[in-house]
Scaffold this motif. Sequence first.
Motif, PDB file in Angstrom:
ATOM      1  N   ARG A   1     -81.869  77.361 -83.368  1.00  0.00           N
ATOM      2  CA  ARG A   1     -82.528  78.069 -82.385  1.00  0.00           C
ATOM      3  C   ARG A   1     -83.851  77.628 -81.894  1.00  0.00           C
ATOM      4  O   ARG A   1     -84.219  77.414 -80.674  1.00  0.00           O
ATOM      5  CB  ARG A   1     -82.561  79.608 -82.770  1.00  0.00           C
TER       6      ARG A   1
ATOM      7  N   ALA B   1     -73.733  83.001 -83.017  1.00  0.00           N
ATOM      8  CA  ALA B   1     -73.643  82.966 -84.690  1.00  0.00           C
ATOM      9  C   ALA B   1     -74.554  83.746 -85.090  1.00  0.00           C
ATOM     10  O   ALA B   1     -74.187  84.393 -86.095  1.00  0.00           O
ATOM     11  CB  ALA B   1     -73.960  81.311 -84.930  1.00  0.00           C
ATOM     12  N   LEU B   2     -75.817  83.753 -84.596  1.00  0.00           N
ATOM     13  CA  LEU B   2     -76.834  84.554 -85.301  1.00  0.00           C
ATOM     14  C   LEU B   2     -76.660  85.978 -85.051  1.00  0.00           C
ATOM     15  O   LEU B   2     -76.868  86.760 -86.195  1.00  0.00           O
ATOM     16  CB  LEU B   2     -77.983  84.301 -84.582  1.00  0.00           C
ATOM     17  N   ALA B   3     -75.984  86.356 -84.044  1.00  0.00           N
ATOM     18  CA  ALA B   3     -75.414  88.041 -83.767  1.00  0.00           C
ATOM     19  C   ALA B   3     -74.063  88.231 -84.758  1.00  0.00           C
ATOM     20  O   ALA B   3     -74.291  89.252 -85.339  1.00  0.00           O
ATOM     21  CB  ALA B   3     -75.023  88.148 -82.480  1.00  0.00           C
ATOM     22  N   ALA B   4     -73.384  87.163 -84.940  1.00  0.00           N
ATOM     23  CA  ALA B   4     -72.350  87.561 -86.024  1.00  0.00           C
ATOM     24  C   ALA B   4     -72.935  87.611 -87.434  1.00  0.00           C
ATOM     25  O   ALA B   4     -72.232  88.443 -88.132  1.00  0.00           O
ATOM     26  CB  ALA B   4     -71.232  86.477 -85.836  1.00  0.00           C
ATOM     27  N   ALA B   5     -74.088  86.996 -87.519  1.00  0.00           N
ATOM     28  CA  ALA B   5     -74.725  86.798 -89.024  1.00  0.00           C
ATOM     29  C   ALA B   5     -75.333  88.250 -88.950  1.00  0.00           C
ATOM     30  O   ALA B   5     -75.512  88.731 -90.415  1.00  0.00           O
ATOM     31  CB  ALA B   5     -75.512  85.653 -89.284  1.00  0.00           C
ATOM     32  N   ASP B   6     -75.965  88.788 -87.967  1.00  0.00           N
ATOM     33  CA  ASP B   6     -76.839  89.807 -87.956  1.00  0.00           C
ATOM     34  C   ASP B   6     -75.669  91.058 -88.473  1.00  0.00           C
ATOM     35  O   ASP B   6     -76.127  91.931 -89.245  1.00  0.00           O
ATOM     36  CB  ASP B   6     -77.372  90.389 -86.804  1.00  0.00           C
ATOM     37  N   ALA B   7     -74.735  91.022 -87.864  1.00  0.00           N
ATOM     38  CA  ALA B   7     -73.690  92.283 -87.888  1.00  0.00           C
ATOM     39  C   ALA B   7     -73.336  92.255 -89.448  1.00  0.00           C
ATOM     40  O   ALA B   7     -72.984  93.480 -89.749  1.00  0.00           O
ATOM     41  CB  ALA B   7     -72.278  92.025 -86.927  1.00  0.00           C
TER      42      ALA B   7
ATOM     43  N   VAL C   1     -75.912  88.026 -93.033  1.00  0.00           N
ATOM     44  CA  VAL C   1     -75.539  86.826 -93.583  1.00  0.00           C
ATOM     45  C   VAL C   1     -76.687  85.910 -93.377  1.00  0.00           C
ATOM     46  O   VAL C   1     -76.738  85.518 -91.977  1.00  0.00           O
ATOM     47  CB  VAL C   1     -74.166  86.265 -92.952  1.00  0.00           C
ATOM     48  N   PRO C   2     -77.631  85.769 -94.026  1.00  0.00           N
ATOM     49  CA  PRO C   2     -78.776  84.582 -93.659  1.00  0.00           C
ATOM     50  C   PRO C   2     -78.185  83.321 -93.336  1.00  0.00           C
ATOM     51  O   PRO C   2     -77.152  82.689 -93.911  1.00  0.00           O
ATOM     52  CB  PRO C   2     -79.433  84.511 -95.094  1.00  0.00           C
ATOM     53  N   LEU C   3     -78.472  82.752 -92.059  1.00  0.00           N
ATOM     54  CA  LEU C   3     -78.128  81.417 -91.798  1.00  0.00           C
ATOM     55  C   LEU C   3     -79.413  80.621 -91.284  1.00  0.00           C
ATOM     56  O   LEU C   3     -79.704  80.458 -90.203  1.00  0.00           O
ATOM     57  CB  LEU C   3     -77.330  81.772 -90.391  1.00  0.00           C
TER      58      LEU C   3
ATOM     59  N   PHE D   1     -71.484  76.422 -84.334  1.00  0.00           N
ATOM     60  CA  PHE D   1     -72.554  76.153 -85.029  1.00  0.00           C
ATOM     61  C   PHE D   1     -72.867  74.826 -85.736  1.00  0.00           C
ATOM     62  O   PHE D   1     -73.762  74.152 -85.843  1.00  0.00           O
ATOM     63  CB  PHE D   1     -72.678  77.369 -86.030  1.00  0.00           C
TER      64      PHE D   1
END
Lengths: 295, 295, 295, 295
Positions: C261, C243-249, C252-254, C174
């Motif tokens: 994206r 990264a977005l999936a890890a943030a979703d889990a 964590v706003p990214l 990222f």
Amino acid sequence: MKVGFIGLGAMGSAMASNLIKAGHEVTVWNRSPGPTAPLASLGAKVVKSADRAAQGEMLFSMLANDQAVRSVFFDDGLLDGMDKGTVHINHATISVALAGEMAAAHAARGLDYVAAPVFGRPDVAAAGKLNILAAGKPHVIERVRPLLDAMGSRIWPLGDAPERANVVKIAGNFMIGAAIESMAEASALTRAHGVSAAEFLDVMTSTLFAAPVYQGYGKLIAESRYTPAGFALPLGYKDVGLALAAADATRVPLPLAGLLRDSLLEALSSGEEDVDWSIMAQVAARRAHLDDRGL
Amino acid sequence: MKVGFIGLGAMGSAMASNLIKAGHEVTVWNRSPGPTAPLASLGAKVVKSADRAAQGEMLFSMLANDQAVRSVFFDDGLLDGMDKGTVHINHATISVALAGEMAAAHAARGLDYVAAPVFGRPDVAAAGKLNILAAGKPHVIERVRPLLDAMGSRIWPLGDAPERANVVKIAGNFMIGAAIESMAEASALTRAHGVSAAEFLDVMTSTLFAAPVYQGYGKLIAESRYTPAGFALPLGYKDVGLALAAADATRVPLPLAGLLRDSLLEALSSGEEDVDWSIMAQVAARRAHLDDRGL
Amino acid sequence: MKVGFIGLGAMGSAMASNLIKAGHEVTVWNRSPGPTAPLASLGAKVVKSADRAAQGEMLFSMLANDQAVRSVFFDDGLLDGMDKGTVHINHATISVALAGEMAAAHAARGLDYVAAPVFGRPDVAAAGKLNILAAGKPHVIERVRPLLDAMGSRIWPLGDAPERANVVKIAGNFMIGAAIESMAEASALTRAHGVSAAEFLDVMTSTLFAAPVYQGYGKLIAESRYTPAGFALPLGYKDVGLALAAADATRVPLPLAGLLRDSLLEALSSGEEDVDWSIMAQVAARRAHLDDRGL
Amino acid sequence: MKVGFIGLGAMGSAMASNLIKAGHEVTVWNRSPGPTAPLASLGAKVVKSADRAAQGEMLFSMLANDQAVRSVFFDDGLLDGMDKGTVHINHATISVALAGEMAAAHAARGLDYVAAPVFGRPDVAAAGKLNILAAGKPHVIERVRPLLDAMGSRIWPLGDAPERANVVKIAGNFMIGAAIESMAEASALTRAHGVSAAEFLDVMTSTLFAAPVYQGYGKLIAESRYTPAGFALPLGYKDVGLALAAADATRVPLPLAGLLRDSLLEALSSGEEDVDWSIMAQVAARRAHLDDRGL
């Protein structure tokens, strides 16, 4: 007409009750049996398995999400157990991808399928005033139309391919989220200049934005009243995720959807789940430290 | 009543004509003389300098932007030439910063001042149906109210401090921009899935978003009709800039305003200026290469 | 030592060849047989099924993505066919979710597991100079360390839980994407003011940003040279998705990941797939219509 | 050589001291007299007005921002008081717009002008190791080069038009902000998965991102050490504003700059001013409620 209805949350129960009141013979099923009692008292026949609700001419379903739809229709095998003549009318807000899979799976089994997601909250459903999107073969839609009319004030035919109705529903919910975020940011700005959210939103929602979405959510924001949830934060987050997934599938940049995702994640990360998704207004205010500054 | 009106663009001319029709004795001035003729034929007295229009009981002004207001009132000295009893009603969409300066400058000279920005396009102004925000001393607002009533269908009093009306106007225009962007992105998404912008927006603007802003701009987007400009791209960009400046002054993050800024810049960078700001829909579609893909 | 290596893309082939050169007895497998020949000529034993490569003391895998890992280890049953003593070293860039699943699935079968994603392109892998992240039980990492040393210039132990190595890899990629986007936008800005991307990036990557990532991608951007792809656009998009999936889990706003994206989607929507992901610079320039304006 | 130096903040003082040490006869001025003493002790001549510092062959200036430059050179009339032969070397980070105005104003008065913004913090300036961008007429740059060499380790000629050096400086600072934001978000993500910012950033800044900017700011973020400010938050915010203004002037969308603006505003809105701008990492962590969640 003899029909089945499965998925009896607040929306499904209200919709099924309107089918009963319209004189239809409705067999209902829900995974947890709680919600069946009020419908039974209205005259519904309650059954213990989904496939027994699927034995009428039509099966209506209003399940919570992709996972619930997959679980009932694929994993539990309901789709394989349905009779060829049956029409399935699927009211759930599901992904475009699953919508396409469902369309194909019904076609492969010779089942008629109508995607019929709805706009409106439980009180609107109870009043039989939903806006119902409908995509499927025209003659099938015509066949189900009298029953849809019992549940909605207007039916919006959207063509043959079922996923067309689903993408409209998803894009529509994204627009609602955008409307909330715009009120959230705009009223953070006016508050910082001494004009309360209530004063500001009263002007806007009485004039240029005199529409149900703005008036409903605007009231919640003006009063900082996020419980009980009209539309819960995790559902809003899920629906923005459906928009992003649909955008991913067709390579459409949606910067505003990404922004909503982050506002909703910020709200969710505080551990609040049982709040309305208009809590985005609190996020916008917190980013500007308005409360800390006494603004 | 004897009043003056300066700034005779499409909006100002329509507003001044309603004052004349309501029986007031209106003296008008505009930097370029062109727009005065139609008003003269309605009975307006045309003068060659702004200060001669400022000799009645009230002076209405509808100038284009901060620069025009500064130029007339400060640089050209109009403020210094006004009589103490005069009320100045400023309809322009100006920055919060200039709004505060104007309020102070009038107070310092013993002049009454009302900030009265309006919502509505020229056709609405011509029909006398504007929504008029009004901030200033209550007794002064009451004094001008009969004249505002000649121009608008509703007056929205917003308290004493003039800049309060300006921040509401700015935040409102930001919300309009957000509404356009949300329609732009949402309909790019539905197009990519085979549902035209026209089909999609027809549903949305007839139901949840049945409000003037959505219906007006939705129609332009559905028809890809961006000329003639109802509200020109550079004006929309200017107004988003006013929101960002107001946010800067009070330290309020506005991610959605930043996003609008970029969409509008992208449109402007292609050299198009004489188009409606709903051209943002073309930007959203271009980012997804929808036309190139035949979608 | 007798070891297996599966997944022989450009990276995997280079890594396996270094194990061979270090004197290990390496059995290799790849779904499509093409890439095995060069390794066979170096002395590798080529087998026709993954489970036959998994019969040594250690199994190294460098598969393309979550789907490939799931397919080989779960669907094809490789995991169930491995001997208890075997250590599996997984070099793939996979989701944090799958990383956790893999850790649990290995533990449940009494298999040792090390997550060992790498930083470095094929040329770096060929030179045996990768940076190798490693998470797993310390004594297991110590056991595999001599073999990792044959492939990398430095091993970075990251604790017991395998998913820790994966999240570092994902967050690192990222950051690379962010570096590209920042060069993309910054050089669009300088170009608009008459300073070419080459002039600008030469200064920056020789001074404050004198680091491999900036120098490598900066050169591509300066020369508008996006083919052949060093790191292909769809892979970059996939990694931002991780990264977005890890943030979703983890809620964590990214916002910056969301922005990447959209830039990558905009590039993908034009149909270009076989280009380097630094094509984001072209997207930034196109948004400003720099070529159209001759800038 | 006899030269003047005005603007003696931490940067200016360090730079002037290197001119003195290189044997030049330096006359210094600063609006507040405090910083002149140390330079006087090194041999500088201290004067009480800027124009008396401008009487040598060259005038170096390192003023804080646009406002300070305008105030000294235009409002206080310094520009009108300079002798024709004098070269003005302007080290300040100013807007592209003012850079253009300054270039024109010098040309109109027959004064030579070099825009020479620098990269490097006060400690780098003290060591005479700045990177100095330089734009202006080549023969003029050659004339001042020996003096620039006393202050910097490398001079980067950027062509004739002075604003070219300023846009490079502005774009470069934007890239630094982007680097900080990317570390901020990436380490929020790893923290949420149990990997501390220190662990993560140690890997990244030792490998792919082994560059001064990442190592310097990475250390601050790893240690959550935002005071004393190396580069203060309001300055970072000002510089992102310069990038946005330059983008506005040339119609270049810069979504990442907009994102930085919001992160910095969020930090500023909490009332913190005397902190390093890498406080953006705290903003990213707060958005995810990491501290509240004990992550």
